[in-house]
Design an enzyme around this catalytic site. Structure first.
Site, PDB file in Angstrom:
ATOM      1  N   SER A 118     -76.326  22.921  75.825  1.00 28.01           N
ATOM      2  CA  SER A 118     -77.637  22.270  75.755  1.00 28.01           C
ATOM      3  C   SER A 118     -77.719  20.969  76.542  1.00 28.01           C
ATOM      4  O   SER A 118     -78.805  20.528  76.883  1.00 28.01           O
ATOM      5  CB  SER A 118     -78.013  22.022  74.301  1.00 28.01           C
ATOM      6  N   HIS A 165     -79.731  28.316  72.051  1.00 31.60           N
ATOM      7  CA  HIS A 165     -80.612  27.780  73.098  1.00 31.60           C
ATOM      8  C   HIS A 165     -81.086  28.861  74.067  1.00 31.60           C
ATOM      9  O   HIS A 165     -81.516  28.536  75.178  1.00 31.60           O
ATOM     10  CB  HIS A 165     -79.919  26.654  73.868  1.00 31.60           C
ATOM     11  N   LYS A 181     -85.234  27.152  66.561  1.00 29.67           N
ATOM     12  CA  LYS A 181     -85.591  26.712  67.915  1.00 29.67           C
ATOM     13  C   LYS A 181     -86.749  27.580  68.427  1.00 29.67           C
ATOM     14  O   LYS A 181     -87.864  27.446  67.941  1.00 29.67           O
ATOM     15  CB  LYS A 181     -84.347  26.736  68.807  1.00 29.67           C
TER      16      LYS A 181
HETATM   17  C1  LIG Z   1     -79.229  23.977  67.232  1.00 37.17           C
HETATM   18  C2  LIG Z   1     -77.900  24.574  67.331  1.00 37.17           C
HETATM   19  C3  LIG Z   1     -77.178  24.940  66.191  1.00 37.17           C
HETATM   20  C4  LIG Z   1     -77.659  24.621  64.806  1.00 37.17           C
HETATM   21  O1  LIG Z   1     -78.721  25.434  64.442  1.00 37.17           O
HETATM   22  P1  LIG Z   1     -79.443  25.159  63.041  1.00 37.17           P
HETATM   23  O2  LIG Z   1     -80.068  26.445  62.692  1.00 37.17           O
HETATM   24  O3  LIG Z   1     -80.405  24.044  63.287  1.00 37.17           O
HETATM   25  O4  LIG Z   1     -78.371  24.749  62.083  1.00 37.17           O
HETATM   26  C5  LIG Z   1     -75.973  25.598  66.352  1.00 37.17           C
HETATM   27  N1  LIG Z   1     -75.482  25.862  67.588  1.00 37.17           N
HETATM   28  C6  LIG Z   1     -76.129  25.488  68.703  1.00 37.17           C
HETATM   29  C7  LIG Z   1     -75.552  25.806  70.045  1.00 37.17           C
HETATM   30  C8  LIG Z   1     -77.350  24.831  68.616  1.00 37.17           C
HETATM   31  O5  LIG Z   1     -77.979  24.440  69.711  1.00 37.17           O
END
Ligand SMILES: *Cc1c(COP(=O)(O)O)cnc(C)c1O
Length: 396
Positions: A183, A211, A242
């Site tokens: 990210s 992502h 997301k």
């Molecule tokens: C956002 C993210 C997470 C965490 O996801 P949540 O559902 O908010 O706990 C885990 N791994 C990656 C690569 C992320 O970008």
């Protein structure tokens, strides 16, 4: 009092963070999440949300959440295996599994929990996990909880991964696990090469697709689809937080046996509450929208290309990459912070990232593009960036 001593110690540490410019202050958003938000009483174009297709607060998703709330209630007061499984949880898991062409999937409260509860049940001292050094914190924590031998390979470095696989070749099982999109840089894991290596060393391949799910790949199946290896990936973890509506909820999609074992042994699943019905129903709606979101994905690509071309044309250095994450490289941490502040004054909301989130000397502003951005909003950002870039001497 022991608490006085701890509090004094923490005050010193917090002061130290502030002195180093590393203290995290929260900015308050005074509107729902969307492409145009209200910050400090003023409209700002939002380039910091993981709202890649604009499905956070999409009317159909909000309506589905409301229907879910009405039909299935607010909360279950239980973990899944005691009395926290409704028909919708099973349907959602089937839908996630079908989406990724896996046999089954299991829901968690978050992807943080999906990653936290993945490795420890599956792998033991006899096994090995090979993990990209830039993997997400939740993967690092999940790996720490597991007794398997740990091999951290250099970021996207196939030669190093190969050396580590060689070292691990006497282990019973080997699993390579990587973020599919990183990210901070917006780069993809080299999944086809990783799969080839894994085949050669009889290793499983797992990805965290947070992502990428929903917006990458021809039909939104994420980075593995984008790179043509969806059917070669053994385990996929992801989030509903997301692209898929932006609330919360996580999942692991894999073989029937892996998922069944996780249901029996994965601690965040066994010892934490069931995902609330409203989020489950809205998550299913988001997946359905993603299936039909070809136009939004096209729009996201066009928006990303427009903004990248505008910024590069103005003279900014934007890290190359195939995702809607645009890292505008500035180098100096103070410049990145100042730039973000000046941009907000011009109605453009971005965040500067510096050490330790990114390597020393590689401070940047990370832009996250959304299909929901209008051409007008993108052009406003290009104008504001250009103005502030000149003001701060980043641009000539
Ligand atoms: C956002 C993210 C997470 C965490 O996801 P949540 O559902 O908010 O706990 C885990 N791994 C990656 C690569 C992320 O970008």
């Amino acid at each position: 009092m022991p608490s006085d001593r701890l509090n004094a110690h923490l005050r010193t540490q917090l002061d130290d963070l502030r002195a180093k410019g590393l203290y995290k202050a929260e900015r308050r958003i005074e509107s729902p999440q969307r492409a145009g938000i209200v910050v400090n009483g003023r409209e700002a174009v939002n380039f910091c949300a993981n709202n890649y297709l604009g499905l956070a607060n999409h009317p159909d998703v909000v309506a589905a959440a409301a229907e879910g709330l009405k039909a299935w209630g607010y909360g279950l007061s239980s973990v899944r295996f005691i009395c926290g499984t409704q028909d919708i949880h099973k349907r959602a898991e089937q839908q996630v599994a079908r989406f990724f062409r896996k046999a089954d999937s299991i829901l968690y409260i978050s992807c943080f929990d999906a990653n936290g509860g993945l490795f420890e049940p599956l792998l033991t001292e006899e096994d090995a996990i090979l993990s990209d050094e830039l993997n997400h914190a939740s993967i690092i924590d999940g790996v720490r909880l597991c007794k398997a031998k740990r091999f951290r390979y250099r970021h996207n470095d196939l030669a190093d991964l190969r050396a580590k696989l060689e070292e691990a070749k006497d282990c019973r099982f080997r699993m390579v696990f990587t973020d599919s999109v990183f990210s901070m840089d917006g780069d993809l894991a080299k999944l086809p090469d990783i799969c080839d290596l894994a085949d050669r060393y009889d290793a499983l391949v797992g990805i965290d697709d947070c992502h990428a799910t929903g917006h990458l790949g021809a039909t939104g199946r994420g980075a593995a689809e984008e790179l043509g290896v969806l059917d070669r990936i053994d385990v996929i973890t992801g989030t509903l937080g997301k692209t898929l509506g932006g609330a919360s909820g996580g999942f692991t999609a894999a073989s029937a046996e892996v998922v069944d074992w996780l249901r029996n042994r994965s601690r965040p699943y066994l010892f934490s509450n069931s995902v609330p019905p409203a989020l489950v129903v809205a998550g299913m709606k988001a997946l359905e929208l993603v299936d039909a979101a070809g136009e939004l994905r096209t729009r996201l690509k066009a928006n990303t290309a427009r903004l990248r071309a505008g910024l590069e044309g103005a003279g900014f250095v934007v890290k190359p990459g195939p995702t809607p994450i645009l890292p505008v490289m500035l180098g100096d941490a103070a410049v990145a912070t100042r730039m973000a502040d000046e941009l907000l004054r011009r109605g453009v909301y971005v965040i500067g990232f510096s050490y330790p989130v990114v390597p020393q000397g590689q401070a940047r502003i990370r832009i996250q593009v959304s299909a929901a951005h209008t051409d007008g909003q993108l052009d406003q950002a290009i104008t504001a960036f250009t103005e502030v870039g000149r003001l701060l001497g980043v641009l000539k």
